[in-house]
Design an enzyme around this catalytic site. Structure first.
Site, PDB file in Angstrom:
ATOM      1  N   ILE A 273       0.858  -1.196   0.000  1.00 23.02           N
ATOM      2  CA  ILE A 273       0.000   0.000   0.000  1.00 23.02           C
ATOM      3  C   ILE A 273       0.884   1.232   0.000  1.00 23.02           C
ATOM      4  O   ILE A 273       1.455   1.624   1.016  1.00 23.02           O
ATOM      5  CB  ILE A 273      -0.960  -0.008   1.211  1.00 23.02           C
ATOM      6  CG1 ILE A 273      -1.663  -1.376   1.320  1.00 23.02           C
ATOM      7  CG2 ILE A 273      -1.975   1.126   1.076  1.00 23.02           C
ATOM      8  CD1 ILE A 273      -2.589  -1.500   2.513  1.00 23.02           C
TER       9      ILE A 273
ATOM     10  N   ASN B 187       1.557   5.450  -1.465  1.00 25.60           N
ATOM     11  CA  ASN B 187       0.830   6.718  -1.320  1.00 25.60           C
ATOM     12  C   ASN B 187      -0.098   7.012  -2.497  1.00 25.60           C
ATOM     13  O   ASN B 187      -0.897   7.940  -2.426  1.00 25.60           O
ATOM     14  CB  ASN B 187       1.810   7.870  -1.117  1.00 25.60           C
ATOM     15  CG  ASN B 187       2.374   7.874   0.296  1.00 25.60           C
ATOM     16  OD1 ASN B 187       1.664   8.173   1.246  1.00 25.60           O
ATOM     17  ND2 ASN B 187       3.631   7.477   0.444  1.00 25.60           N
TER      18      ASN B 187
ATOM     19  N   ARG C 104      -1.261   4.013  -4.868  1.00 24.83           N
ATOM     20  CA  ARG C 104      -2.057   2.828  -5.192  1.00 24.83           C
ATOM     21  C   ARG C 104      -1.806   1.695  -4.206  1.00 24.83           C
ATOM     22  O   ARG C 104      -0.720   1.579  -3.636  1.00 24.83           O
ATOM     23  CB  ARG C 104      -1.705   2.317  -6.597  1.00 24.83           C
ATOM     24  CG  ARG C 104      -2.016   3.274  -7.724  1.00 24.83           C
ATOM     25  CD  ARG C 104      -1.721   2.645  -9.075  1.00 24.83           C
ATOM     26  NE  ARG C 104      -0.338   2.190  -9.165  1.00 24.83           N
ATOM     27  CZ  ARG C 104       0.121   1.368 -10.094  1.00 24.83           C
ATOM     28  NH1 ARG C 104      -0.672   0.907 -11.033  1.00 24.83           N
ATOM     29  NH2 ARG C 104       1.389   1.011 -10.108  1.00 24.83           N
TER      30      ARG C 104
ATOM     31  N   TYR D 136      19.724   1.948   9.330  1.00 21.37           N
ATOM     32  CA  TYR D 136      19.071   3.226   9.644  1.00 21.37           C
ATOM     33  C   TYR D 136      19.317   3.598  11.107  1.00 21.37           C
ATOM     34  O   TYR D 136      19.389   2.728  11.967  1.00 21.37           O
ATOM     35  CB  TYR D 136      17.553   3.105   9.402  1.00 21.37           C
ATOM     36  CG  TYR D 136      16.989   4.172   8.461  1.00 21.37           C
ATOM     37  CD1 TYR D 136      17.697   4.608   7.356  1.00 21.37           C
ATOM     38  CD2 TYR D 136      15.729   4.730   8.695  1.00 21.37           C
ATOM     39  CE1 TYR D 136      17.180   5.567   6.499  1.00 21.37           C
ATOM     40  CE2 TYR D 136      15.196   5.693   7.844  1.00 21.37           C
ATOM     41  CZ  TYR D 136      15.922   6.112   6.747  1.00 21.37           C
ATOM     42  OH  TYR D 136      15.408   7.057   5.912  1.00 21.37           O
TER      43      TYR D 136
ATOM     44  N   GLY E 178      10.862   3.354   5.918  1.00 15.20           N
ATOM     45  CA  GLY E 178       9.610   2.966   5.282  1.00 15.20           C
ATOM     46  C   GLY E 178       9.550   1.456   5.074  1.00 15.20           C
ATOM     47  O   GLY E 178      10.500   0.865   4.545  1.00 15.20           O
TER      48      GLY E 178
ATOM     49  N   ASP F 252       7.964  -0.246   2.983  1.00 11.54           N
ATOM     50  CA  ASP F 252       8.076  -0.642   1.565  1.00 11.54           C
ATOM     51  C   ASP F 252       9.535  -0.691   1.123  1.00 11.54           C
ATOM     52  O   ASP F 252       9.941  -1.579   0.367  1.00 11.54           O
ATOM     53  CB  ASP F 252       7.240   0.287   0.663  1.00 11.54           C
ATOM     54  CG  ASP F 252       7.624   1.758   0.760  1.00 11.54           C
ATOM     55  OD1 ASP F 252       8.285   2.172   1.741  1.00 11.54           O
ATOM     56  OD2 ASP F 252       7.251   2.522  -0.166  1.00 11.54           O
ATOM     57  N   ARG F 253      10.337   0.230   1.623  1.00 12.65           N
ATOM     58  CA  ARG F 253      11.750   0.247   1.270  1.00 12.65           C
ATOM     59  C   ARG F 253      12.451  -1.011   1.802  1.00 12.65           C
ATOM     60  O   ARG F 253      13.234  -1.653   1.111  1.00 12.65           O
ATOM     61  CB  ARG F 253      12.415   1.507   1.841  1.00 12.65           C
ATOM     62  CG  ARG F 253      11.786   2.799   1.339  1.00 12.65           C
ATOM     63  CD  ARG F 253      12.372   4.029   2.033  1.00 12.65           C
ATOM     64  NE  ARG F 253      13.809   4.175   1.799  1.00 12.65           N
ATOM     65  CZ  ARG F 253      14.589   5.039   2.442  1.00 12.65           C
ATOM     66  NH1 ARG F 253      14.073   5.848   3.370  1.00 12.65           N
ATOM     67  NH2 ARG F 253      15.873   5.124   2.162  1.00 12.65           N
TER      68      ARG F 253
ATOM     69  N   THR G 284       5.251   7.145  -5.865  1.00 10.28           N
ATOM     70  CA  THR G 284       4.870   8.521  -5.556  1.00 10.28           C
ATOM     71  C   THR G 284       6.126   9.324  -5.252  1.00 10.28           C
ATOM     72  O   THR G 284       6.334  10.425  -5.760  1.00 10.28           O
ATOM     73  CB  THR G 284       3.941   8.547  -4.334  1.00 10.28           C
ATOM     74  OG1 THR G 284       2.935   7.563  -4.500  1.00 10.28           O
ATOM     75  CG2 THR G 284       3.348   9.920  -4.129  1.00 10.28           C
TER      76      THR G 284
HETATM   77  N1  LIG Z   1      -1.065   2.567 -14.892  1.00 13.06           N
HETATM   78  C1  LIG Z   1      -0.646   3.361 -13.891  1.00 13.06           C
HETATM   79  N2  LIG Z   1      -1.431   3.578 -12.864  1.00 13.06           N
HETATM   80  C2  LIG Z   1      -1.014   4.356 -11.868  1.00 13.06           C
HETATM   81  N3  LIG Z   1       0.121   4.978 -11.784  1.00 13.06           N
HETATM   82  C3  LIG Z   1       0.953   4.804 -12.784  1.00 13.06           C
HETATM   83  C4  LIG Z   1       0.617   3.980 -13.879  1.00 13.06           C
HETATM   84  N4  LIG Z   1       1.660   3.964 -14.674  1.00 13.06           N
HETATM   85  C5  LIG Z   1       2.568   4.748 -14.130  1.00 13.06           C
HETATM   86  N5  LIG Z   1       2.159   5.271 -12.993  1.00 13.06           N
HETATM   87  C6  LIG Z   1       2.948   6.180 -12.157  1.00 13.06           C
HETATM   88  O1  LIG Z   1       3.377   5.455 -11.037  1.00 13.06           O
HETATM   89  C7  LIG Z   1       3.238   6.212  -9.848  1.00 13.06           C
HETATM   90  C8  LIG Z   1       2.608   5.365  -8.817  1.00 13.06           C
HETATM   91  O2  LIG Z   1       3.393   4.228  -8.701  1.00 13.06           O
HETATM   92  P1  LIG Z   1       3.120   3.246  -7.494  1.00 13.06           P
HETATM   93  O3  LIG Z   1       4.250   2.266  -7.498  1.00 13.06           O
HETATM   94  O4  LIG Z   1       1.742   2.721  -7.523  1.00 13.06           O
HETATM   95  O5  LIG Z   1       3.282   4.277  -6.279  1.00 13.06           O
HETATM   96  P2  LIG Z   1       3.047   4.063  -4.731  1.00 13.06           P
HETATM   97  O6  LIG Z   1       3.672   2.742  -4.389  1.00 13.06           O
HETATM   98  O7  LIG Z   1       3.733   5.229  -4.135  1.00 13.06           O
HETATM   99  O8  LIG Z   1       1.567   4.070  -4.505  1.00 13.06           O
HETATM  100  C9  LIG Z   1       2.378   7.404 -10.152  1.00 13.06           C
HETATM  101  O9  LIG Z   1       3.079   8.547  -9.724  1.00 13.06           O
HETATM  102  C10 LIG Z   1       2.224   7.401 -11.664  1.00 13.06           C
HETATM  103  O10 LIG Z   1       2.879   8.512 -12.226  1.00 13.06           O
HETATM  104  C1  LIG Z   2       9.679   7.313   1.234  1.00 18.20           C
HETATM  105  C2  LIG Z   2       8.239   6.894   1.191  1.00 18.20           C
HETATM  106  C3  LIG Z   2       7.349   8.127   1.302  1.00 18.20           C
HETATM  107  C4  LIG Z   2       7.971   6.224  -0.180  1.00 18.20           C
HETATM  108  O1  LIG Z   2       6.587   6.063  -0.374  1.00 18.20           O
HETATM  109  P1  LIG Z   2       5.935   5.617  -1.759  1.00 18.20           P
HETATM  110  O2  LIG Z   2       6.540   6.415  -2.857  1.00 18.20           O
HETATM  111  O3  LIG Z   2       6.249   4.146  -1.932  1.00 18.20           O
HETATM  112  O4  LIG Z   2       4.466   5.822  -1.629  1.00 18.20           O
HETATM  113  C5  LIG Z   2       7.913   5.866   2.322  1.00 18.20           C
HETATM  114  O5  LIG Z   2       8.784   4.798   2.247  1.00 18.20           O
HETATM  115  C6  LIG Z   2       7.965   6.479   3.705  1.00 18.20           C
HETATM  116  O6  LIG Z   2       7.042   7.118   4.149  1.00 18.20           O
HETATM  117  N1  LIG Z   2       9.099   6.249   4.435  1.00 18.20           N
HETATM  118  C7  LIG Z   2       9.273   6.658   5.810  1.00 18.20           C
HETATM  119  C8  LIG Z   2      10.483   7.509   5.985  1.00 18.20           C
HETATM  120  C9  LIG Z   2      11.798   6.845   5.639  1.00 18.20           C
HETATM  121  O7  LIG Z   2      11.836   5.800   4.968  1.00 18.20           O
HETATM  122  O8  LIG Z   2      12.841   7.372   6.077  1.00 18.20           O
HETATM  123  K   LIG Z   3       5.838   1.836  -3.138  1.00 18.75           K
END
Ligand SMILES: Nc1ncnc2c1ncn2[C@@H]1O[C@H](COP(=O)(O)OP(=O)(O)O)[C@@H](O)[C@H]1O
Ligand SMILES: CC(C)(COP(=O)(O)O)[C@@H](O)C(=O)NCCC(=O)O
Ligand SMILES: [K+]
Length: 259
Positions: free
Chosen positions: A8, A10, A12, A96, A103, A105-106, A133
């Site tokens: 999850i 920021n 999708r 860290y 994060g 996800d990282r 994002t």
């Molecule tokens: N089909 C798509 N749907 C949504 N976002 C997309 C798509 N293709 C490219 N992107 C880009 O990917 C980014 C979102 O990637 P995503 O890995 O889902 O982000 P997060 O993990 O932060 O939610 C958006 O900023 C958008 O520009």
């Molecule tokens: C850096 C991030 C905003 C990336 O978020 P994402 O682009 O995957 O939505 C996320 O991993 C986060 O909130 N991290 C916490 C702070 C840190 O990793 O130092």
């Molecule tokens: K991510």
């Protein structure tokens, strides 16, 4: 018997259902939803899905979003586990200052990248790039120590920041050009090369710190946009986070997964 992995971010929510909590398990189904649509998962894409035995996820979109997703799983009577970055897990050590502030996800993506690299041959240091994002650029040494990483704004945030901070930058998306000759191309190219340049610096840092050429690996929803503009070869992987979640799940759920 199935295992549900959740990522999850920021922008999708990405989900993938596997036959079991094992890195080699078959992928049964997967999907992605923008966060504004996550309240319809149970009546939509998850409707009729076999009840997962385990759920492991990472969430960086905040507690409210996490609770909204948990509501979509209430009818399953499975307690989801959410990854919190720790000092070490699944072969990785966390450099860290405050390990749990990294994060989730990282952390998970690095676990996925590390095991992918190990499966390909002799251990190498790595640069792990995630283009979502935000953009993150991680350094991991050949022994699996996370040395540190960069956080940059993603394409969308860079453009919105420029649009909101200036009077004359409201233009459609352009193309990546070496020598942009219009505002759209100048903005798109500026953002892309800002990311590519930061990554190149991290590659240099890892090379001189570790004394070896790092393996470069990239993931995230916007990774395909960056790939052609990188200064060196990058392996583009669909979703390193699912790979990492499978590695962690195998270890966390091993006794149940074996049954
Ligand atoms: N089909 C798509 N749907 C949504 N976002 C997309 C798509 N293709 C490219 N992107 C880009 O990917 C980014 C979102 O990637 P995503 O890995 O889902 O982000 P997060 O993990 O932060 O939610 C958006 O900023 C958008 O520009
Ligand atoms: C850096 C991030 C905003 C990336 O978020 P994402 O682009 O995957 O939505 C996320 O991993 C986060 O909130 N991290 C916490 C702070 C840190 O990793 O130092
Ligand atoms: K991510």
């Amino acid at each position: 018997m199935s295992f549900l992995a959740l990522d999850i971010g920021n922008t999708r929510l990405k989900w993938a259902q596997y036959a079991s909590a094992h890195p080699k398990a078959a992928l049964l189904s997967q999907g992605a939803e923008f966060l504004e649509n996550i309240d319809k998962l149970a009546e939509g894409p998850w409707h009729g899905m076999p009840v997962p035995k385990q759920v492991l996820g990472c969430v960086v979109a905040g507690d409210t979003v996490r609770r909204r997703v948990q509501e979509q799983m209430e009818h399953w009577e499975v307690v989801p586990q959410w990854v919190v970055a720790s000092e070490s897990e699944a072969g990785l050590r966390n450099g860290y200052d405050h390990p749990s502030r990294l994060g989730a996800d990282r952390w998970v993506a690095m676990v996925g990248a590390y095991h992918r690299m190990l499966s390909q041959g002799a251990p190498l240091p790595m640069v792990v790039v995630m283009v979502g994002t935000a953009v993150t650029v991680e350094a991991v040494d050949a022994e699996g120590k996370f040395l540190g990483g960069l956080i940059l704004p993603g394409h969308g945030i860079m453009l919105r920041a420029l649009e909101s901070g200036t009077a004359g930058l409201h233009v459609p998306t352009g193309e990546v050009r070496e020598f942009p000759t219009n505002t759209s191309d100048a903005l798109t190219s500026g953002g892309t090369y800002a990311i590519a340049g930061a990554v190149e610096r991290m590659v240099q840092h890892v090379r001189s710190h570790c004394g070896a050429e790092p393996k470069c690996i990239m993931t995230g929803g916007a990774g395909w946009k960056m790939a052609p503009s990188m200064t060196r070869p990058f392996e583009l992987v669909d979703n390193l986070i699912f790979d990492g979640l499978l590695q962690m799940a195998q270890r966390r759920f091993s006794s149940v997964a074996a049954s």
